[in-house]
Scaffold this motif. Sequence first.
Motif, PDB file in Angstrom:
ATOM      1  N   LEU A 100      43.379  42.071  41.158  1.00  0.00           N
ATOM      2  CA  LEU A 100      42.407  41.135  41.232  1.00  0.00           C
ATOM      3  C   LEU A 100      41.227  41.160  40.182  1.00  0.00           C
ATOM      4  O   LEU A 100      40.682  40.284  40.158  1.00  0.00           O
ATOM      5  CB  LEU A 100      41.724  41.343  42.741  1.00  0.00           C
ATOM      6  N   GLY A 128      36.679  38.584  38.214  1.00  0.00           N
ATOM      7  CA  GLY A 128      36.977  37.527  39.246  1.00  0.00           C
ATOM      8  C   GLY A 128      38.437  36.760  38.635  1.00  0.00           C
ATOM      9  O   GLY A 128      38.675  35.793  38.971  1.00  0.00           O
ATOM     10  N   VAL A 134      41.319  36.719  41.226  1.00  0.00           N
ATOM     11  CA  VAL A 134      40.587  35.760  42.321  1.00  0.00           C
ATOM     12  C   VAL A 134      41.144  34.212  41.705  1.00  0.00           C
ATOM     13  O   VAL A 134      41.728  33.508  42.391  1.00  0.00           O
ATOM     14  CB  VAL A 134      39.592  35.964  42.889  1.00  0.00           C
ATOM     15  N   SER A 136      36.865  40.693  47.028  1.00  0.00           N
ATOM     16  CA  SER A 136      37.692  39.727  46.618  1.00  0.00           C
ATOM     17  C   SER A 136      38.659  38.875  47.561  1.00  0.00           C
ATOM     18  O   SER A 136      38.888  37.641  47.399  1.00  0.00           O
ATOM     19  CB  SER A 136      38.577  40.380  45.609  1.00  0.00           C
TER      20      SER A 136
END
Length: 282
Positions: free
Chosen positions: A11, A15, A18, A45
């Motif tokens: 992840l 970011g 995501v 996340s």
Amino acid sequence: MLHERVTVMGLGRHGGGVAAARYLAQQGARVTVTDLADEQALAASLAQLNDAGVERFTLGRHVADDFTAANAVVVNPAVRPDDRWVRLAREAGAAITSEIELFLRACPATVIGVTGSNGKSTTAAMTAACLRAAGRRTFLGGNIERSLLPLVGTLQADDVVVLELSSFQLAWLNNDSPRPEIAAITNFSNNHLDWHGTVDSYRAAKQRIADRAWTKQIVLGPLDEAWRSWAHAQAEWVVTVVPDDLPKLRLPGKHNRRNAALAVAVACSAGCARRDAEAAVS
């Protein structure tokens, strides 16, 4: 990506994982997210993916099926190039890509890439400030601030995107991936050899910021004329602004004057008037 099985590996801290998972699910892919960290460590996340339509989560471990049954694997930049799970996916026929490559393939705006061993965050931020001062709608991302993949659908052809690009992000770009139209290089010194293995591999990763099919201009930092030796670079070489010619800066240090000089040169290459660029960095 419609109906393809895509595994997002990691992840990430900025970011990217995501953003990639959400973007791919929106494109109709059947998305699996896998990470060696567990659910508790990834709680923040995972909360961002509650409504994303991710089909499967494998947390606290990796399992072979997530890689052998995937059509594509989106790799977190921190994953080493010799990772056994990536090798397993590649041997099974999966395409290997990254969040940055997904963005570059979808982005309609002019992209400016900034890399180097030191000063790339400051130079990228200064470049974005110069362009905004000139009235250009400008977005800053990559290895700094945030992933811009969630915004790619709102970007327009006359926008400018400034991406700070690490050697890890560049190393994962495929040979046919788009590259920034303007590439800025701050400097080069030995770094991250624990990941790249050798200085030559590290240098080769940095050099991937430019490609003859995409890159129109390469702007060098004031102390790094040696980068002109890149045999594959067919772009126009731009001479940077002389640091001593800049107005007084609030940021102290000669290194920041060099960063500012590079940022002004990059912004001017993108059509910014020099007076606007100098006003922004000062």
